[in-house]
Design a protein around this motif. Structure first.
Motif, mmCIF file in Angstrom:
data_model
loop_
_atom_site.group_PDB
_atom_site.id
_atom_site.type_symbol
_atom_site.label_atom_id
_atom_site.label_comp_id
_atom_site.label_asym_id
_atom_site.label_seq_id
_atom_site.Cartn_x
_atom_site.Cartn_y
_atom_site.Cartn_z
ATOM 1 N N GLU A 15 -10.459 10.388 -0.639
ATOM 2 C CA GLU A 15 -9.720 9.151 -0.860
ATOM 3 C C GLU A 15 -10.677 8.049 -1.301
ATOM 4 O OE1 GLU A 15 -6.128 9.558 2.411
ATOM 5 O OE2 GLU A 15 -7.843 8.298 2.893
ATOM 6 N N CYS A 22 -12.006 5.113 4.553
ATOM 7 C CA CYS A 22 -11.156 6.144 3.969
ATOM 8 C C CYS A 22 -11.754 7.513 4.282
ATOM 9 C CB CYS A 22 -11.067 5.953 2.457
ATOM 10 S SG CYS A 22 -10.293 4.391 1.962
ATOM 11 N N CYS A 42 0.834 -1.207 0.000
ATOM 12 C CA CYS A 42 0.000 0.000 0.000
ATOM 13 C C CYS A 42 0.870 1.258 0.000
ATOM 14 C CB CYS A 42 -0.924 -0.007 1.214
ATOM 15 S SG CYS A 42 -2.018 1.422 1.320
ATOM 16 N N ALA A 58 -8.423 1.425 -2.425
ATOM 17 C CA ALA A 58 -7.652 0.836 -3.513
ATOM 18 C C ALA A 58 -7.486 -0.666 -3.327
ATOM 19 C CB ALA A 58 -6.284 1.505 -3.602
ATOM 20 N N CYS A 77 -6.516 0.134 2.465
ATOM 21 C CA CYS A 77 -5.477 0.911 1.792
ATOM 22 C C CYS A 77 -6.191 1.996 0.988
ATOM 23 C CB CYS A 77 -4.640 0.029 0.876
ATOM 24 S SG CYS A 77 -3.383 0.949 -0.030
ATOM 25 N N CYS A 78 -6.052 3.242 1.415
ATOM 26 C CA CYS A 78 -6.741 4.363 0.776
ATOM 27 C C CYS A 78 -5.756 5.201 -0.030
ATOM 28 C CB CYS A 78 -7.401 5.234 1.844
ATOM 29 S SG CYS A 78 -8.577 4.343 2.863
ATOM 30 N N LYS A 79 -6.205 5.629 -1.199
ATOM 31 C CA LYS A 79 -5.391 6.492 -2.050
ATOM 32 C C LYS A 79 -6.179 7.741 -2.393
ATOM 33 C CE LYS A 79 -2.620 2.840 -4.081
ATOM 34 N NZ LYS A 79 -2.139 2.233 -5.317
ATOM 35 N N GLY A 128 -0.352 4.829 -1.176
ATOM 36 C CA GLY A 128 -1.541 4.829 -0.332
ATOM 37 C C GLY A 128 -1.201 4.869 1.144
#
Length: 65
Positions: free
Chosen positions: A41, A37, A25, A44, A54-56, A30
């Motif tokens: 975001e 999130c 991540c 992901a 897992c945030c992007k 991320g």
């Protein structure tokens, strides 16, 4: 008894098939977050499914030169 519960939770998280871990991540840009999130975001993938996400960022960060 509390130690056994923690061991069970740890084993359950490591046995789950959809977890990539925080290294993947972070390398992809991320951040691992617990629960959800934040605004701006998107999800992901999972760091540890289904609890740690897992945030992007929705838009790529711009750098000034």
């Amino acid at each position: 008894m509390g130690i056994l519960v923690l061991v069970f939770i740890f084993i359950s998280l490591t046995q789950h098939g959809g977890a990539d871990g925080p290294e993947i991540c972070n390398h992809g840009g991320g951040l691992c977050r617990v629960g959800a999130c934040v605004s701006g975001e998107y999800l992901a993938q999972y760091c540890f499914e289904p609890v740690i996400l897992c945030c992007k960022n929705l838009s790529p960060a711009t750098t000034e030169s």
